[in-house]
Design a protein around this motif. Structure first.
Motif, PDB file in Angstrom:
ATOM      1  N   ALA A   1      -6.541   3.905  -2.744  1.00  0.00           N
ATOM      2  CA  ALA A   1      -5.284   4.418  -3.310  1.00  0.00           C
ATOM      3  C   ALA A   1      -5.120   5.901  -3.012  1.00  0.00           C
ATOM      4  CB  ALA A   1      -5.253   4.159  -4.817  1.00  0.00           C
ATOM      5  N   MET A   2      -6.234   6.644  -3.036  1.00  0.00           N
ATOM      6  CA  MET A   2      -6.154   8.070  -2.725  1.00  0.00           C
ATOM      7  C   MET A   2      -5.760   8.282  -1.261  1.00  0.00           C
ATOM      8  SD  MET A   2      -9.043  11.061  -3.130  1.00  0.00           S
ATOM      9  CE  MET A   2      -9.901  10.597  -1.618  1.00  0.00           C
ATOM     10  N   VAL A   3      -6.270   7.431  -0.360  1.00  0.00           N
ATOM     11  CA  VAL A   3      -5.886   7.522   1.051  1.00  0.00           C
ATOM     12  C   VAL A   3      -4.389   7.268   1.206  1.00  0.00           C
ATOM     13  CG1 VAL A   3      -6.177   6.475   3.335  1.00  0.00           C
ATOM     14  CG2 VAL A   3      -8.176   6.897   1.893  1.00  0.00           C
ATOM     15  N   PHE A   4      -3.882   6.234   0.545  1.00  0.00           N
ATOM     16  CA  PHE A   4      -2.442   5.938   0.630  1.00  0.00           C
ATOM     17  C   PHE A   4      -1.609   7.065   0.023  1.00  0.00           C
ATOM     18  CE2 PHE A   4      -4.106   1.367   0.051  1.00  0.00           C
ATOM     19  CZ  PHE A   4      -4.379   1.268   1.404  1.00  0.00           C
TER      20      PHE A   4
ATOM     21  N   HIS B   1       0.835  -1.203   0.000  1.00  0.00           N
ATOM     22  CA  HIS B   1       0.000   0.000   0.000  1.00  0.00           C
ATOM     23  C   HIS B   1       0.872   1.256   0.000  1.00  0.00           C
ATOM     24  CE1 HIS B   1      -3.106  -2.795   0.491  1.00  0.00           C
ATOM     25  NE2 HIS B   1      -3.164  -2.843   1.805  1.00  0.00           N
ATOM     26  N   MET B   2       1.973   1.221   0.740  1.00  0.00           N
ATOM     27  CA  MET B   2       2.882   2.360   0.764  1.00  0.00           C
ATOM     28  C   MET B   2       3.507   2.599  -0.609  1.00  0.00           C
ATOM     29  SD  MET B   2       4.884   1.807   4.361  1.00  0.00           S
ATOM     30  CE  MET B   2       3.985   1.681   5.912  1.00  0.00           C
TER      31      MET B   2
ATOM     32  N   ARG C   1       6.737   6.905   3.859  1.00  0.00           N
ATOM     33  CA  ARG C   1       6.566   5.519   4.310  1.00  0.00           C
ATOM     34  C   ARG C   1       6.651   5.475   5.837  1.00  0.00           C
ATOM     35  NH1 ARG C   1      10.182   1.493   0.488  1.00  0.00           N
ATOM     36  NH2 ARG C   1       9.715   2.449  -1.545  1.00  0.00           N
ATOM     37  N   SER C   2       5.536   5.272   6.470  1.00  0.00           N
ATOM     38  CA  SER C   2       5.508   5.257   7.936  1.00  0.00           C
ATOM     39  C   SER C   2       4.506   4.215   8.408  1.00  0.00           C
ATOM     40  CB  SER C   2       5.154   6.633   8.493  1.00  0.00           C
ATOM     41  OG  SER C   2       4.989   6.577   9.898  1.00  0.00           O
ATOM     42  N   PHE C   3       5.015   3.107   8.935  1.00  0.00           N
ATOM     43  CA  PHE C   3       4.122   2.095   9.493  1.00  0.00           C
ATOM     44  C   PHE C   3       3.380   2.653  10.703  1.00  0.00           C
ATOM     45  CE2 PHE C   3       7.114  -0.565   7.136  1.00  0.00           C
ATOM     46  CZ  PHE C   3       6.243  -1.468   6.535  1.00  0.00           C
ATOM     47  N   LEU C   4       4.018   3.580  11.430  1.00  0.00           N
ATOM     48  CA  LEU C   4       3.374   4.172  12.603  1.00  0.00           C
ATOM     49  C   LEU C   4       2.130   4.956  12.198  1.00  0.00           C
ATOM     50  CD1 LEU C   4       3.484   4.729  15.656  1.00  0.00           C
ATOM     51  CD2 LEU C   4       4.898   6.735  15.147  1.00  0.00           C
TER      52      LEU C   4
END
Length: 466
Positions: free
Chosen positions: A67-70, A41-42, A79-82
């Motif tokens: 996709a727009m949210v990502f 997704h990132m 890129r932030s998993f947090l």
């Protein structure tokens, strides 16, 4: 504890949020495991942030609204998993509160309370998979938002706009995760149960559903990506190739607690005395919701614990009939505390060292942090499914999803496929090619002007641009 939430005082809502954060935040502080779905997704968000359009510059079947949210998250945080986990936490919390507020506003139960939201959030803390920001989680938010509109007691010419809005919300849900379009079944039954003019009301809701798609398809028509949009979004999710991302036994272990609560709740609901007509009709809608959720869950090509997010609303709704039943309060409290303890054990099993007894394997979803790749901070293209090369590198060319890339790389005997590969590489040339499928000799033979510019490195499957 159960009796405390049989009220809608603000203090109950505050405690509800604190319980949810108390379960979630320590694990975030402890460390967030990096997962393959979130990385994908990132990468989609990153490609869109670089100016490429979905389905034309990115070959992936991620729904357009997700996709727009990502894309927005990548613009704000990269890129932030947090950030992904916090966003998912907020969405799950909003879903529980909105769903509970809808139940209270429409007087679905004998008295207003926060028990459904409590069950929703406790069960939603069962696994880190519920904390992953997925298209399904995003779409489920719109499904819940559609509920107060599709249960409208329709009168001719009076509440028509509400049915249109309900269909519009379901359209946004499908634009987040296409299989959620099957919730039109729930809308149909809601119209049958509540509306005076069934056909006209359903067509109005259906028009609301189609409206966002009409606008989106118009956009893709003028940008020249309509055929790709139809192929990758509208047709792709209906392949019906059922598979489990995790071992089925692990999914069964994690979903045992929700399953037990659901069974107890359904048994309690079946023994209820006669209630108001609206409440009976609403319960019938929730039965359809439950069956539709299970149908979507077990017909997906990737079944995991995260897909059971769809079942949280009906489980939370039916749980009221068990936890608000005439049974002794100590029995209800004991059942809830046992369920809460089970959720905490399953969620904190790694921290507590209990996984050696539970034997749950999360590795199919996780990125191996110790598996280092020899390329860092460069542009790459992986000819294969080894996504770990993208962890610290930037993907180029539209071939982000290797399964979908088979439309070209799996048809090298066709002129059209070879020409499309040439056109995509003419616009972008990755600094490194990772050839996991052994395709480079054939590609070099057929497109020497492109792939002849790559030379092998000291690693047998890695090639560098000269």
């Amino acid at each position: 504890m159960i009796s405390y939430f049989r009220s809608i005082l603000p203090s109950r809502l505050i405690l509800l949020v604190l319980i949810y954060l108390g379960i979630q935040l320590p694990l975030i502080i402890w460390g967030i495991p990096a997962t393959t779905p979130e990385l994908l997704h990132m990468l989609v968000g990153e490609r869109l942030a670089d100016g490429f359009s979905m389905y034309k510059g990115v070959y992936d079947n991620t729904a357009p609204l997700s996709a727009m949210v990502f894309w927005v998250i990548d613009l704000m945080a990269g890129r932030s998993f947090l950030v992904y986990r916090f966003t998912a936490m907020v969405l799950l919390l909003l879903q529980a509160i909105i769903f509970n507020s809808t139940l209270n506003h429409h007087k679905v139960y004998a008295s207003n309370n926060y028990l459904p939201a409590l069950i929703y959030l406790v069960l939603g803390s069962l696994s880190f998979e519920f904390d992953m920001l997925t298209p399904l989680l995003i779409g489920n938010t719109f499904v819940i938002l559609s509920l107060p509109y599709i249960i409208t007691l329709s009168r001719e010419g009076f509440d028509n706009n509400r049915l249109f809005v309900g269909g519009f919300m379901l359209g946004l849900a499908a634009m987040s995760y296409l299989p959620l379009a099957m919730f039109l079944i729930v809308g149909l039954f809601a119209v049958i149960f509540f509306s005076s003019n069934t056909f006209r009301s359903f067509m109005l809701m259906f028009c609301g559903f189609l409206f966002p798609y009409a606008m989106l398809m118009t956009y893709y028509f003028y940008t020249g990506a309509l055929s790709e949009f139809i192929t990758l979004h509208l047709l792709r999710p209906w392949q019906l190739q059922v598979d489990f991302l995790r071992p089925p036994a692990d999914v069964a272990k994690l979903m045992a607690i929700p399953a037990v609560i659901l069974v107890l709740s359904l048994l309690s609901a079946s023994s209820l005395p006669q209630r108001l007509v609206f409440q009976v009709k609403f319960q019938q809608v929730m039965w359809v919701w439950l069956l539709t959720s299970l149908l979507i869950i077990f017909t997906r090509d990737e079944i995991s614990v995260a897909t059971f997010t769809l079942a949280l609303p009906p489980i939370a709704y039916f749980s009221e009939f068990f936890f608000y039943s005439g049974r002794k309060l100590w029995i209800l409290n004991t059942v809830f505390l046992v369920a809460l303890a089970g959720v905490l054990v399953l969620r904190y099993r790694l921290v507590l060292g209990l996984n050696k007894y539970l034997l749950l394997d999360e590795s199919p979803l996780l990125l191996d942090p110790d598996n280092k790749v020899p390329i860092q901070n460069s542009t790459v293209l992986v000819l294969g499914n080894d996504i770990r090369y993208y962890t610290h590198n930037k993907p180029v060319t539209p071939y982000l999803n290797w399964e979908l890339a088979q439309r070209h790389f799996g048809k090298l005997g066709e002129y059209k496929a070879v020409f499309d590969i040439y056109e995509n590489f003419r616009k972008e040339m990755p600094a490194y090619l990772i050839d996991k499928e052994g395709l480079l000799p054939e590609l070099t033979y057929k497109l020497p002007a492109v792939f002849g510019r790559y030379e092998q490195t000291e690693y047998p499957d890695i090639y560098k641009l000269k």
